[in-house]
Write a protein that holds these residues in place. Structure first.
Motif, short mmCIF file in Angstrom:
data_model
loop_
_atom_site.label_atom_id
_atom_site.label_comp_id
_atom_site.label_asym_id
_atom_site.label_seq_id
_atom_site.Cartn_x
_atom_site.Cartn_y
_atom_site.Cartn_z
N LEU A 95 0.85 -1.18 0.00
CA LEU A 95 0.00 0.00 0.00
C LEU A 95 0.90 1.24 0.00
N VAL A 96 0.80 2.03 -1.06
CA VAL A 96 1.63 3.22 -1.22
C VAL A 96 0.79 4.46 -0.89
N ILE A 97 1.30 5.27 0.03
CA ILE A 97 0.60 6.49 0.46
C ILE A 97 1.51 7.68 0.21
N SER A 98 1.05 8.61 -0.61
CA SER A 98 1.85 9.79 -0.93
C SER A 98 1.25 11.02 -0.26
N ARG A 103 1.47 15.55 -7.15
CA ARG A 103 1.80 14.30 -7.81
C ARG A 103 0.55 13.45 -7.92
N THR A 104 0.13 13.18 -9.14
CA THR A 104 -1.11 12.45 -9.38
C THR A 104 -0.92 10.97 -9.14
N LEU A 105 -2.04 10.26 -9.03
CA LEU A 105 -1.99 8.80 -8.91
C LEU A 105 -1.29 8.19 -10.12
N GLU A 106 -1.60 8.71 -11.28
CA GLU A 106 -0.98 8.19 -12.52
C GLU A 106 0.53 8.38 -12.49
N GLY A 107 0.97 9.56 -12.03
CA GLY A 107 2.40 9.84 -11.99
C GLY A 107 3.14 8.96 -11.01
N ILE A 108 2.49 8.60 -9.92
CA ILE A 108 3.10 7.71 -8.93
C ILE A 108 3.06 6.28 -9.42
N ALA A 109 1.92 5.90 -10.01
CA ALA A 109 1.69 4.50 -10.40
C ALA A 109 2.67 4.01 -11.45
N ARG A 110 3.20 4.91 -12.27
CA ARG A 110 4.08 4.45 -13.34
C ARG A 110 5.38 3.84 -12.81
N SER A 121 -2.61 11.94 -1.06
CA SER A 121 -3.18 12.76 0.00
C SER A 121 -2.46 14.10 0.07
N ILE A 122 -3.14 15.06 0.69
CA ILE A 122 -2.56 16.39 0.86
C ILE A 122 -2.83 16.86 2.29
N PRO A 123 -1.80 16.87 3.14
CA PRO A 123 -1.95 17.44 4.49
C PRO A 123 -1.66 18.93 4.47
N ASN A 124 -1.83 19.59 5.60
CA ASN A 124 -1.42 20.99 5.68
C ASN A 124 -0.44 21.17 6.84
N THR A 125 0.15 22.33 6.95
CA THR A 125 1.26 22.50 7.89
C THR A 125 0.91 22.30 9.36
N PRO A 126 -0.31 22.61 9.83
CA PRO A 126 -0.61 22.30 11.24
C PRO A 126 -0.53 20.81 11.55
N ALA A 265 -5.24 29.20 -6.57
CA ALA A 265 -4.47 28.11 -5.98
C ALA A 265 -4.85 26.77 -6.60
N ALA A 266 -6.14 26.54 -6.84
CA ALA A 266 -6.58 25.29 -7.46
C ALA A 266 -6.05 25.17 -8.88
N ALA A 267 -6.06 26.27 -9.62
CA ALA A 267 -5.54 26.25 -10.98
C ALA A 267 -4.05 25.93 -10.99
N ARG A 268 -3.32 26.49 -10.03
CA ARG A 268 -1.88 26.22 -9.95
C ARG A 268 -1.62 24.77 -9.56
N SER A 269 -2.45 24.22 -8.69
CA SER A 269 -2.32 22.82 -8.31
C SER A 269 -2.51 21.92 -9.53
N ARG A 270 -3.49 22.25 -10.37
CA ARG A 270 -3.71 21.45 -11.58
C ARG A 270 -2.52 21.55 -12.53
N GLN A 271 -1.92 22.75 -12.61
CA GLN A 271 -0.75 22.92 -13.48
C GLN A 271 0.42 22.09 -12.99
N LEU A 272 0.65 22.08 -11.69
CA LEU A 272 1.79 21.35 -11.12
C LEU A 272 1.61 19.85 -11.26
N ALA A 273 0.35 19.40 -11.36
CA ALA A 273 0.08 17.96 -11.44
C ALA A 273 0.21 17.41 -12.85
N THR A 274 0.39 18.28 -13.83
CA THR A 274 0.47 17.81 -15.21
C THR A 274 1.89 17.37 -15.54
#
Length: 274
Positions: A95-98, A103-110, A121-126, A265-274
């Motif tokens: 079981l791989v947890i990122s 980093r998308t599931l597809e990018g990790i799965a390859r 998953s995405i945590p935050n700093t607290p 922020a959401a748009a930038r997240s989508r850009q970084l995931a490509t």
């Protein structure tokens, strides 16, 4: 909840967030003898944990058991290089947890065999002090038992929420992942405004910080929606009402700015995931 039955587990990356998870796991009963950590620049605290608790620090993955769980806590820009070295030591059922942003599931799965169960998953700093929120999404290979184990591991960082669509991770990144910075900036601006009204700068900063933290704690403990708590503290024609009349302006108020900020922020997240 005990983690005594979880393992062998490999943590890849033990910076601030990874170390926070590790300490939470050990406190919840994770077997140190079945805990392996890859971290090229271990902190003094991590070295101490390895020496006093028996955690395996920077072992040769080829000499240990294939991990049942692999948690990826490295920076996204080095993920591919790290996985090229680490992934071959996992089994197809690992079981791989990122927790790496962008980093998308597809990018990790390859990097892994087809059918490997993977959670993004995405945590935050607290989360570094156990007060965070982590939003997670699983691929189809993750069964209910895998989800439960993942939740137990991520709960060391705070609250865990699941989403059924991976694209919602980008929206969650914009709200909770980046959200602490918005709260910090609110406290910063509030302090500056207080100083402009004559408060000593250090006092204004303390008042703003405690006010923001206290309001968040009240919201969580009361269980009331933010809108109701806002109404409760707002007396008709009072000081709070005067301030909210400015903040709640339709076109240039805080609501409009926050929608614009979260969308960016959401748009930038989508850009970084490509």
């Amino acid at each position: 909840m005990s983690l005594a039955d979880v393992g062998p587990l490999l943590l890849v990356g033990a910076g601030r967030m990874g170390s926070a998870m590790l300490e939470g796991w050990i406190a919840r009963g994770l077997d140190p003898d079945l805990t392996f950590v890859i971290e090229p620049q271990p902190s003094d605290r991590l070295r101490e944990l390895a020496e006093t608790r028996g955690i395996h620090l920077n072992p040769d993955p080829a000499e240990g058991p294939a991990p049942d769980k692999m948690v990826l806590a490295v920076k996204p820009q080095v993920m591919d290089d790290v996985l090229a070295r680490i992934a071959p030591f996992a089994s197809p059922s690992t079981l791989v947890i990122s927790i790496a942003a962008g980093r998308t599931l597809e990018g990790i799965a390859r990097h892994f065999p087809t059918g490997t169960p993977i959670v993004r998953s995405i945590p935050n700093t607290p989360a570094a002090i156990g007060k965070g929120v982590t939003v997670a999404h699983a691929n189809q290979a993750v069964d209910e038992d895998g989800r439960r184990v993942c939740t137990r591991l991520l709960e060391s960082l705070g609250v865990v929420e699941w989403v059924d669509e991976e694209q919602l991770i980008d929206a969650a990144t914009a709200v909770s992942g980046s959200g602490p910075a918005y709260a910090f900036y609110l406290a910063e601006c509030l302090a500056e405004a207080g100083h402009a009204e004559g408060l000593p700068q250090d006092l204004a900063a303390r008042l703003a910080a405690v006010t923001v933290a206290g309001a968040g704690a009240l919201m969580l403990e009361s269980g009331l929606p933010a809108s109701k708590l806002r109404e409760n503290v707002t007396s008709p024609n009072g000081t709070t009402a005067a301030a909210l009349a400015v903040l709640m302006r339709e076109e240039h108020g805080l609501g409009a700015l926050m929608r614009e900020a979260v969308a960016a922020a959401a748009a930038r997240s989508r850009q970084l995931a490509t």
